[in-house]
Design a protein around this motif. Structure first.
Motif, PDB file in Angstrom:
ATOM      1  N   ARG A  12       0.848  -1.188   0.000  1.00  0.00           N
ATOM      2  CA  ARG A  12       0.000   0.000   0.000  1.00  0.00           C
ATOM      3  C   ARG A  12       0.888   1.244   0.000  1.00  0.00           C
ATOM      4  O   ARG A  12       1.593   1.503   0.966  1.00  0.00           O
ATOM      5  N   GLN A  62      -0.741  13.227  17.280  1.00  0.00           N
ATOM      6  CA  GLN A  62       0.619  12.673  17.244  1.00  0.00           C
ATOM      7  C   GLN A  62       0.944  11.952  18.543  1.00  0.00           C
ATOM      8  O   GLN A  62       1.658  10.953  18.552  1.00  0.00           O
ATOM      9  N   HIS A 106       8.398  14.080  13.681  1.00  0.00           N
ATOM     10  CA  HIS A 106       8.305  15.529  13.893  1.00  0.00           C
ATOM     11  C   HIS A 106       7.250  15.844  14.936  1.00  0.00           C
ATOM     12  O   HIS A 106       6.089  15.998  14.598  1.00  0.00           O
ATOM     13  N   ILE A 107       7.620  15.894  16.168  1.00  0.00           N
ATOM     14  CA  ILE A 107       6.619  16.224  17.182  1.00  0.00           C
ATOM     15  C   ILE A 107       7.083  17.429  17.993  1.00  0.00           C
ATOM     16  O   ILE A 107       8.164  17.426  18.579  1.00  0.00           O
ATOM     17  N   GLU A 146       9.834  20.759   8.138  1.00  0.00           N
ATOM     18  CA  GLU A 146       9.556  20.084   6.861  1.00  0.00           C
ATOM     19  C   GLU A 146      10.815  19.999   6.002  1.00  0.00           C
ATOM     20  O   GLU A 146      11.799  20.703   6.242  1.00  0.00           O
ATOM     21  N   GLU A 147      10.754  19.139   4.985  1.00  0.00           N
ATOM     22  CA  GLU A 147      11.912  18.972   4.096  1.00  0.00           C
ATOM     23  C   GLU A 147      12.195  20.256   3.308  1.00  0.00           C
ATOM     24  O   GLU A 147      11.292  21.061   3.087  1.00  0.00           O
ATOM     25  N   HIS A 160       4.300  23.955  10.418  1.00  0.00           N
ATOM     26  CA  HIS A 160       5.378  22.960  10.516  1.00  0.00           C
ATOM     27  C   HIS A 160       6.495  23.097   9.484  1.00  0.00           C
ATOM     28  O   HIS A 160       7.255  22.156   9.265  1.00  0.00           O
ATOM     29  N   ARG A 214       2.011   4.935   0.349  1.00  0.00           N
ATOM     30  CA  ARG A 214       1.564   6.100   1.096  1.00  0.00           C
ATOM     31  C   ARG A 214       2.665   7.144   1.041  1.00  0.00           C
ATOM     32  O   ARG A 214       3.832   6.836   1.268  1.00  0.00           O
ATOM     33  N   GLU A 252       3.582  -1.170   4.485  1.00  0.00           N
ATOM     34  CA  GLU A 252       3.275   0.252   4.343  1.00  0.00           C
ATOM     35  C   GLU A 252       4.558   1.033   4.141  1.00  0.00           C
ATOM     36  O   GLU A 252       5.551   0.800   4.820  1.00  0.00           O
ATOM     37  N   LYS A 253       4.517   1.900   3.162  1.00  0.00           N
ATOM     38  CA  LYS A 253       5.691   2.737   2.958  1.00  0.00           C
ATOM     39  C   LYS A 253       5.355   4.116   3.514  1.00  0.00           C
ATOM     40  O   LYS A 253       4.473   4.813   3.005  1.00  0.00           O
ATOM     41  N   ASN A 254       6.011   4.478   4.539  1.00  0.00           N
ATOM     42  CA  ASN A 254       5.722   5.757   5.156  1.00  0.00           C
ATOM     43  C   ASN A 254       6.911   6.694   4.988  1.00  0.00           C
ATOM     44  O   ASN A 254       7.987   6.458   5.510  1.00  0.00           O
ATOM     45  N   THR A 255       6.680   7.715   4.187  1.00  0.00           N
ATOM     46  CA  THR A 255       7.769   8.681   4.003  1.00  0.00           C
ATOM     47  C   THR A 255       7.536   9.868   4.934  1.00  0.00           C
ATOM     48  O   THR A 255       6.586  10.608   4.776  1.00  0.00           O
ATOM     49  N   GLY A 256       8.415  10.044   5.849  1.00  0.00           N
ATOM     50  CA  GLY A 256       8.363  11.220   6.719  1.00  0.00           C
ATOM     51  C   GLY A 256       7.357  11.100   7.840  1.00  0.00           C
ATOM     52  O   GLY A 256       6.924  10.017   8.199  1.00  0.00           O
ATOM     53  N   ASN A 257       6.956  12.258   8.396  1.00  0.00           N
ATOM     54  CA  ASN A 257       6.003  12.360   9.513  1.00  0.00           C
ATOM     55  C   ASN A 257       6.551  11.779  10.822  1.00  0.00           C
ATOM     56  O   ASN A 257       7.746  11.696  11.013  1.00  0.00           O
ATOM     57  N   SER A 258       5.689  11.350  11.650  1.00  0.00           N
ATOM     58  CA  SER A 258       5.903  10.725  12.960  1.00  0.00           C
ATOM     59  C   SER A 258       7.066  11.245  13.815  1.00  0.00           C
ATOM     60  O   SER A 258       6.874  11.516  14.990  1.00  0.00           O
ATOM     61  N   TYR A 317      -2.199  10.693   9.782  1.00  0.00           N
ATOM     62  CA  TYR A 317      -3.031  11.883  10.051  1.00  0.00           C
ATOM     63  C   TYR A 317      -2.759  13.012   9.058  1.00  0.00           C
ATOM     64  O   TYR A 317      -2.991  14.183   9.353  1.00  0.00           O
TER      65      TYR A 317
END
Lengths: 208, 98
Positions: A13, A87, B11-12, B69-70, B65, A15, B3-9, A180
């Motif tokens: 999948r 988050q 950065h809090i 960010e990149e 943000h 994303r 799942e391919k997750n680029t970025g996020n998480s 999110y």
């Protein structure tokens, strides 16, 4: 081996949160150009009729404008806090902050309604006899005032509709702590609306 | 399912940072309203726009943000701001020397 690769490929999948956010930013740029054109018209006409812009701005209620600025800034805070709560895996707090943002947006619109009705009750609205009997610069000021704050108000309404959808998504776990980007993009839109107001406020309310 | 997750998480930002930025934004609003009451002549508009610019930068950097960010986001924003600046400058050159 090959068969294994293929089955992996099928269930993969894709994303791309960065791509989603870049897309949102591109959309925000078109919004910026839309408002930019109106700010440009404002700048040229203010240069042409500085005195008449001053006279017209005396009509404005600075207290009301300041109050609305603070309401919108606070709504931006609750918006970003809703993302921060998400988050931190705190769904309940995220919902509370989203509801607060919606409440503050409503408050902003109510204030705007009273402000506009006050002007309209004095006979000042586009095309009215009272307004058309004034000088050119004043007609332009109020034309720009209604067009720009009107378009901005429309954006507040659209933003609130988007936020209602986000609220539903958060409630039924379509938006989760590890996914999110929808909430973030809705937030970006809401902040853009805030930024536009940050510039509208001094230009229409703080001319002495 | 992969799942391919680029970025996020990763950065809090903490709640308190956001609240602090909000306090600054409200403070700047109070400042710009106060300054508007003082007669600075031609500088009134410049000062008001300068404060608005600081406020907008705060919102973009922290609330939106962009600080985390990149780099590509900053490049995008620089390009759109440059485009807007060119539109404004060309219009004013045309208006002034017409």
């Amino acid at each position: 081996m090959e068969a294994n690769n293929i089955s992996e490929h099928v269930t993969h999948r894709h994303r791309d949160d960065v791509g989603a956010k870049l897309g949102m930013w591109l959309f925000l740029f078109t919004e910026l150009l839309l408002f930019g054109g109106m700010f440009l018209a404002y700048a040229v006409y203010r240069m042409k009729y500085p005195q008449q812009f001053h006279i017209s701005a005396m009509e404005m209620n600075t207290t009301m404008g300041t109050l609305n600025t603070i309401i919108l800034l606070t709504s931006s805070l609750t918006m970003v806090l809703s993302i921060a709560a998400m988050q931190k895996r705190n769904k309940f707090l995220s919902i509370i902050f989203l509801l607060s943002t919606l409440f503050l947006g409503t408050l902003f619109l109510i204030n705007k309604y009273f402000e506009w009705s006050h002007e309209i009750s004095k006979g000042i609205y586009p095309g009215s006899e009272v307004l058309l009997s004034k000088q050119n610069g004043e007609i332009l000021y109020f034309g720009l005032y209604y067009a720009m704050t009107g378009l901005h108000g429309l954006h507040v309404i659209i933003g609130m509709i988007v936020l209602v959808f986000m609220l539903v998504f958060v409630i039924n776990d379509n938006i989760k702590w590890d996914d999110y980007v929808k909430l973030e993009n809705a937030g970006l839109y809401w902040h853009l609306v805030d930024i536009i107001w940050i510039f509208l406020f001094p230009l229409f309310y703080l001319i002495q | 399912m992969q799942e391919k997750n680029t970025g996020n998480s990763h950065h809090i930002i903490d709640y308190s940072t956001y609240v602090f930025v909000w306090v600054m934004l409200v403070g700047l609003t109070a400042l710009t309203v106060t300054i508007a009451g003082i007669n600075l002549g031609d500088y009134t508009l410049v000062v008001a726009l300068f404060i608005a610019l600081i406020k907008a930068s705060l919102v973009i950097a922290i609330f939106m943000h962009i600080k985390l960010e990149e780099p590509i986001f900053k490049v995008f924003i620089a390009i759109i701001l440059a485009t807007l600046a060119v539109i404004f400058i060309l219009t004013f050159i045309d208006y002034t020397f017409r």
